[in-house]
Design a protein around this motif. Structure first.
Motif, mmCIF file in Angstrom:
data_model
loop_
_atom_site.group_PDB
_atom_site.id
_atom_site.type_symbol
_atom_site.label_atom_id
_atom_site.label_comp_id
_atom_site.label_asym_id
_atom_site.label_seq_id
_atom_site.Cartn_x
_atom_site.Cartn_y
_atom_site.Cartn_z
ATOM 1 N N GLY A 116 -63.548 -24.889 83.368
ATOM 2 C CA GLY A 116 -64.429 -25.618 82.471
ATOM 3 C C GLY A 116 -65.224 -24.735 81.535
ATOM 4 N N LEU A 117 -64.973 -23.443 81.575
ATOM 5 C CA LEU A 117 -65.776 -22.495 80.810
ATOM 6 C C LEU A 117 -65.058 -22.070 79.530
ATOM 7 N N PRO A 118 -65.624 -22.301 78.351
ATOM 8 C CA PRO A 118 -65.012 -21.795 77.113
ATOM 9 C C PRO A 118 -64.995 -20.264 77.107
ATOM 10 N N VAL A 119 -63.838 -19.684 76.799
ATOM 11 C CA VAL A 119 -63.672 -18.230 76.762
ATOM 12 C C VAL A 119 -63.211 -17.834 75.366
ATOM 13 N N TYR A 120 -63.945 -16.922 74.734
ATOM 14 C CA TYR A 120 -63.650 -16.510 73.366
ATOM 15 C C TYR A 120 -63.459 -14.987 73.320
ATOM 16 N N PRO A 121 -62.254 -14.478 73.571
ATOM 17 C CA PRO A 121 -62.044 -13.025 73.535
ATOM 18 C C PRO A 121 -62.128 -12.486 72.114
ATOM 19 N N VAL A 122 -62.735 -11.297 71.985
ATOM 20 C CA VAL A 122 -62.869 -10.637 70.684
ATOM 21 C C VAL A 122 -62.377 -9.195 70.821
ATOM 22 N N GLU A 123 -61.302 -8.879 70.114
ATOM 23 C CA GLU A 123 -60.789 -7.509 70.100
ATOM 24 C C GLU A 123 -61.596 -6.724 69.074
ATOM 25 N N ALA A 124 -62.443 -5.817 69.559
ATOM 26 C CA ALA A 124 -63.360 -5.123 68.661
ATOM 27 C C ALA A 124 -63.834 -3.832 69.298
ATOM 28 N N ASP A 125 -64.290 -2.937 68.467
ATOM 29 C CA ASP A 125 -64.933 -1.706 68.904
ATOM 30 C C ASP A 125 -66.410 -2.007 69.111
ATOM 31 N N PHE A 126 -66.813 -2.191 70.370
ATOM 32 C CA PHE A 126 -68.193 -2.619 70.622
ATOM 33 C C PHE A 126 -69.196 -1.476 70.480
ATOM 34 N N MET A 127 -68.722 -0.277 70.104
ATOM 35 C CA MET A 127 -69.666 0.786 69.789
ATOM 36 C C MET A 127 -70.405 0.499 68.484
ATOM 37 N N ARG A 128 -69.900 -0.478 67.739
ATOM 38 C CA ARG A 128 -70.553 -0.895 66.499
ATOM 39 C C ARG A 128 -71.020 -2.342 66.651
ATOM 40 N N ARG A 129 -71.836 -2.797 65.708
ATOM 41 C CA ARG A 129 -72.264 -4.185 65.721
ATOM 42 C C ARG A 129 -71.045 -5.091 65.581
ATOM 43 N N VAL A 130 -71.002 -6.158 66.387
ATOM 44 C CA VAL A 130 -69.864 -7.079 66.403
ATOM 45 C C VAL A 130 -70.332 -8.465 65.974
ATOM 46 N N GLU A 131 -69.525 -9.107 65.137
ATOM 47 C CA GLU A 131 -69.787 -10.502 64.781
ATOM 48 C C GLU A 131 -69.247 -11.397 65.901
ATOM 49 N N LEU A 132 -70.118 -12.156 66.516
ATOM 50 C CA LEU A 132 -69.723 -13.004 67.633
ATOM 51 C C LEU A 132 -69.147 -14.323 67.134
ATOM 52 N N PRO A 133 -68.336 -15.014 67.942
ATOM 53 C CA PRO A 133 -67.780 -16.310 67.533
ATOM 54 C C PRO A 133 -68.873 -17.304 67.173
ATOM 55 N N GLU A 134 -68.645 -18.067 66.135
ATOM 56 C CA GLU A 134 -69.658 -19.015 65.678
ATOM 57 C C GLU A 134 -69.941 -20.094 66.714
ATOM 58 N N GLN A 135 -68.990 -20.320 67.640
ATOM 59 C CA GLN A 135 -69.167 -21.370 68.657
ATOM 60 C C GLN A 135 -70.345 -21.080 69.588
ATOM 61 N N ILE A 136 -70.776 -19.820 69.691
ATOM 62 C CA ILE A 136 -71.879 -19.502 70.606
ATOM 63 C C ILE A 136 -73.173 -19.194 69.859
ATOM 64 N N ALA A 137 -73.207 -19.450 68.559
ATOM 65 C CA ALA A 137 -74.353 -19.043 67.749
ATOM 66 C C ALA A 137 -75.667 -19.607 68.265
ATOM 67 N N ALA A 138 -75.656 -20.841 68.741
ATOM 68 C CA ALA A 138 -76.902 -21.494 69.150
ATOM 69 C C ALA A 138 -77.273 -21.227 70.610
ATOM 70 N N MET A 139 -76.412 -20.559 71.365
ATOM 71 C CA MET A 139 -76.661 -20.332 72.786
ATOM 72 C C MET A 139 -77.520 -19.091 73.000
ATOM 73 N N PRO A 140 -78.367 -19.078 74.045
ATOM 74 C CA PRO A 140 -78.998 -17.815 74.443
ATOM 75 C C PRO A 140 -77.914 -16.844 74.895
ATOM 76 N N LYS A 141 -78.152 -15.552 74.693
ATOM 77 C CA LYS A 141 -77.124 -14.546 74.954
ATOM 78 C C LYS A 141 -77.519 -13.636 76.117
ATOM 79 N N LEU A 142 -76.530 -13.324 76.953
ATOM 80 C CA LEU A 142 -76.665 -12.291 77.977
ATOM 81 C C LEU A 142 -75.563 -11.269 77.774
ATOM 82 N N GLY A 143 -75.938 -10.055 77.421
ATOM 83 C CA GLY A 143 -74.965 -8.972 77.388
ATOM 84 C C GLY A 143 -74.707 -8.474 78.803
ATOM 85 N N PHE A 144 -73.455 -8.161 79.107
ATOM 86 C CA PHE A 144 -73.083 -7.653 80.431
ATOM 87 C C PHE A 144 -72.302 -6.364 80.218
ATOM 88 N N PHE A 145 -72.826 -5.259 80.762
ATOM 89 C CA PHE A 145 -72.213 -3.950 80.575
ATOM 90 C C PHE A 145 -72.200 -3.234 81.915
#
Length: 328
Positions: free
Chosen positions: A132-161
């Motif tokens: 039931g969880l929407p999954v939006y994979p992004v192939e990107a170099d995360f050492m730089r700023r990344v544009e996130l999918p617009e579908q999550i724009a309004a959600m609070p964010k938790l980075g996990f590293f």
């Protein structure tokens, strides 16, 4: 739920080689101390070898971090809350990521990784485990700023590293990454980051030079990748894997050591190494409470909570991107 169409934000040439990989390798081999950034260890083969490393007896960080995630789920849920978009910097582990997702009830999952095939496989696996969880994979170099999918724009964010990957970087690079994470996630976002702790040298060295030689293969795979993708002819049979503790900088270093004088070419350029000279391929910095807090603060993140495993070998820290302050 099936994964959404992944975004691709990696700059590759016409043959499919990452242009940043080529630039980093050539520049690194031209330095007096030859070095290649550790992130290039993680092509598809390297990513799989690292998963194998996590299973060897000497490599404690994954077990310690997994223990924290299993034991502190209720605490994570209390501090993080439900409905956030979990943005994982690096493809999710088949063990650690589900533990976090199960504990906090997220609204979406966004894995970011530079290794596209491994990213999509990990994202598909998570989508099956959490239908039931929407999954939006992004192939990107995360050492730089990344544009996130617009579908999550309004959600609070938790980075996990997780995994103490932050420790692979020298301080200025780690701070730059944390600042880019802040730019990616935005003010008000939270970040859950793993940091390994300083401990006895013998335990640390063994964790990066296991008896079965899996970590050595992980290190050699970088040379294989350079040869394959950049037309190189580095003679692997004349290189030796070595893990060293650098006490002054509180880090384990991985090196590929020339066992004799060698000459080779990469990307049409000629290079040479004398016996004993090395290619420095990875750092793994170790932290205490003060240094981990200082690193987060320098990157624009205010530490909130710190969790340790039962043997006090590893830490997970939760931090928040507070608005910038112009004065104390």
């Amino acid at each position: 739920m099936a994964t959404k169409e992944g975004l691709k934000l990696v700059d590759k040439d016409e043959s499919g080689v990452d242009n940043a990989f080529r630039a980093d390798v050539v520049l690194g081999l031209l330095q007096p101390q030859k070095a290649v950034p550790a992130r290039w260890l993680y092509d598809d083969a390297g990513s799989q070898l690292f998963e194998d490393i996590t299973q060897v007896p000497e490599y404690y960080p994954t077990r310690a971090e997994t223990e924290i995630l299993r034991e502190q789920g209720a605490s994570f849920a209390e501090m993080i809350g439900e409905g956030c978009a979990v943005v994982e910097f690096g493809s999710g582990s088949s063990v650690k990521t589900p533990l976090l997702l199960s504990a906090i009830g997220p609204g979406a999952y966004v894995p970011l990784d530079i290794s596209g095939d491994f990213l999509r496989a990990a994202a598909a696996d998570l989508a099956v485990k959490f239908p039931g969880l929407p999954v939006y994979p992004v192939e990107a170099d995360f050492m730089r700023r990344v544009e996130l999918p617009e579908q999550i724009a309004a959600m609070p964010k938790l980075g996990f590293f997780p995994g103490s990957t932050i420790g692979n970087m020298v301080a200025c690079t780690a701070v730059d990454l944390l600042r880019n994470m802040r730019e990616t996630l935005g003010v008000g976002a939270q970040l859950l980051v793993g940091m390994d702790l300083i401990k006895d040298e013998s335990i640390l060295v063994a964790a990066y030079d296991d008896a079965a030689g899996v970590t050595a293969e992980f290190n050699y795979n970088l040379a294989r990748r350079i040869n394959r993708e950049l037309g190189g002819n580095i003679p692997l049979e004349h290189l030796h894997h070595e893990a060293r503790w650098n006490d002054e900088n509180a880090r384990i270093e991985m090196h590929l050591v020339a066992q004799s004088d060698i000459a080779f070419s990469v990307d049409g350029r000629e290079f040479a190494m004398v016996a004993g000279e090395t290619i420095h391929t990875e750092n793994s910095h170790k932290f205490d409470r003060r240094t981990s807090n200082m690193l987060l603060l320098a990157g624009g993140w205010e530490p909130q909570v710190r969790w340790l495993d039962s043997e006090r070998r590893f830490s997970l820290l939760l931090a928040e991107a507070k608005p910038n302050r112009s004065a104390p």
